[in-house]
Motif scaffolding. Structure first.
Motif, short mmCIF file in Angstrom:
data_model
loop_
_atom_site.label_atom_id
_atom_site.label_comp_id
_atom_site.label_asym_id
_atom_site.label_seq_id
_atom_site.Cartn_x
_atom_site.Cartn_y
_atom_site.Cartn_z
N ASP A 179 -50.81 21.13 12.50
CA ASP A 179 -50.38 21.53 11.86
C ASP A 179 -49.54 20.63 10.89
OD1 ASP A 179 -51.66 24.40 10.50
OD2 ASP A 179 -50.30 24.86 12.24
N GLU A 180 -49.12 20.39 10.50
CA GLU A 180 -47.96 19.18 10.30
C GLU A 180 -46.45 19.38 8.93
OE1 GLU A 180 -46.55 14.77 9.12
OE2 GLU A 180 -48.86 15.15 9.40
N PRO A 181 -46.14 20.41 9.87
CA PRO A 181 -45.27 20.99 8.13
C PRO A 181 -44.37 20.09 8.21
CG PRO A 181 -45.25 22.12 11.08
CD PRO A 181 -46.09 20.99 10.76
N ILE A 182 -43.22 19.56 7.09
CA ILE A 182 -41.91 18.78 6.93
C ILE A 182 -40.75 19.71 6.28
CG2 ILE A 182 -41.84 17.23 6.06
CD1 ILE A 182 -44.57 16.55 5.28
N PRO A 183 -40.48 19.88 7.95
CA PRO A 183 -38.78 20.18 7.36
C PRO A 183 -38.37 19.05 6.51
CG PRO A 183 -38.54 19.47 9.79
CD PRO A 183 -39.81 18.86 8.96
N ASP A 184 -36.45 20.19 5.50
CA ASP A 184 -36.25 19.41 5.33
C ASP A 184 -35.20 17.94 5.82
OD1 ASP A 184 -36.34 20.12 2.37
OD2 ASP A 184 -35.61 21.91 2.89
N VAL A 185 -35.22 18.39 7.04
CA VAL A 185 -33.97 17.85 8.17
C VAL A 185 -34.16 18.13 9.41
CG1 VAL A 185 -31.94 17.41 9.57
CG2 VAL A 185 -31.37 17.79 6.71
N MET A 186 -34.62 16.76 10.37
CA MET A 186 -34.86 17.91 11.82
C MET A 186 -34.53 16.49 13.02
SD MET A 186 -38.47 15.72 13.05
CE MET A 186 -39.60 15.81 11.95
N VAL A 187 -33.86 17.49 13.71
CA VAL A 187 -33.22 16.45 14.75
C VAL A 187 -34.11 16.46 15.40
CG1 VAL A 187 -31.04 16.56 16.32
CG2 VAL A 187 -30.99 17.17 13.95
N ALA A 188 -34.46 15.17 16.48
CA ALA A 188 -35.46 14.94 17.48
C ALA A 188 -34.53 13.86 18.86
CB ALA A 188 -36.22 13.80 17.32
N ILE A 189 -35.09 14.69 19.54
CA ILE A 189 -34.54 12.90 20.18
C ILE A 189 -35.50 12.69 21.14
CG2 ILE A 189 -35.86 14.75 22.51
CD1 ILE A 189 -32.77 13.92 24.03
N GLY A 190 -35.31 10.58 21.26
CA GLY A 190 -35.93 9.82 21.57
C GLY A 190 -36.66 9.65 22.82
N PRO A 191 -37.65 8.81 22.95
CA PRO A 191 -37.80 7.61 21.82
C PRO A 191 -38.76 8.30 20.44
CG PRO A 191 -38.74 7.65 24.00
CD PRO A 191 -38.50 8.71 24.18
N ILE A 192 -38.85 7.54 19.71
CA ILE A 192 -39.26 7.95 18.14
C ILE A 192 -40.18 7.00 18.12
CG2 ILE A 192 -39.01 7.91 15.78
CD1 ILE A 192 -37.66 10.60 17.40
N ASP A 193 -41.65 6.78 18.01
CA ASP A 193 -42.54 6.76 17.38
C ASP A 193 -42.38 5.74 15.99
OD1 ASP A 193 -44.51 5.07 16.54
OD2 ASP A 193 -45.96 5.78 17.94
N TRP A 194 -41.89 4.67 14.67
CA TRP A 194 -41.66 4.91 14.19
C TRP A 194 -42.32 4.18 13.32
CZ3 TRP A 194 -36.31 6.98 13.72
CH2 TRP A 194 -35.90 6.83 14.70
N ASP A 195 -43.43 4.18 13.86
CA ASP A 195 -44.84 3.75 12.57
C ASP A 195 -46.11 5.34 12.93
OD1 ASP A 195 -43.41 1.21 12.50
OD2 ASP A 195 -44.32 0.37 13.78
#
Length: 191
Positions: free
Chosen positions: A75-91
């Protein structure tokens, strides 16, 4: 342009790579493809100001993102806003659920069922510790004289369901303490 069929008997996040970019928002919830129209200006305005307010108080290592998918199995729900903790894979196409600490849904008339019932169950089962819902339109259960918007904050309980921790109407101020301290009057998020 037609949307291609899923590659199996249900939709997966990977199938979204094959959908044309046509201005609609596609997400996968419980193996189903969900399509939403572009949101109204009020919806986007609230998101913009919420993101700015969150940016001002984020602890080091946290990021706030708008309209990015949460990778939960297939699944891949898309929230309006999310807060995540890194590191984030920007690609990458989304953010792995293990990194997501907060999801926020701003309820629109077209997303009411998903934002109030479907997504919170999915998010909770996946272990996302915090879920906030913001009501910007009159809603069933709105209290007399309660001004919009109303923010409902929830934290994950012991039974993997969300428990409401705050109900904050426009004109009232509350300090939410999870996933970090955040003081808000929902009125400050609207024009």
């Amino acid at each position: 342009m037609a949307v291609p069929a899923p590659r199996s008997d249900h939709w997966t996040a990977a199938d979204l790579d094959h959908i044309p970019e046509d201005g609609l928002r596609y997400e996968v919830l419980n193996g189903q493809l969900v399509v939403n129209a572009a949101p109204k200006p009020r919806h986007q305005w609230l998101i913009k100001w919420l993101m700015r307010a969150l940016d001002d108080v984020l602890p080091p290592g946290y990021v706030v993102l708008e309209g990015v998918g949460v990778l939960i199995g297939d699944d891949e729900p898309i929230p309006d806003v999310m807060v995540a903790i890194g590191p984030i894979d920007w690609d990458d196409r989304g953010v792995p659920v293990e990194q997501v600490k907060l999801v926020v849904e701003v309820v629109s008339k077209s997303t009411t069922l998903q934002d109030r019932m479907v997504k919170p169950v999915l998010y909770a089962a996946a272990g996302i510790p915090n879920y906030w819902r913001v009501e910007i339109n009159p809603f069933k259960g709105q209290l007399p004289d309660e001004k919009l918007p109303v923010l409902f904050a929830h934290a994950l309980g012991a039974d993997d369901t969300y428990e409401r921790t705050y109900r904050v109407a426009a004109g009232d101020t509350a300090t939410l303490r999870s996933p970090f301290e955040f003081t808000v009057d929902p009125a400050s998020l609207m024009p």
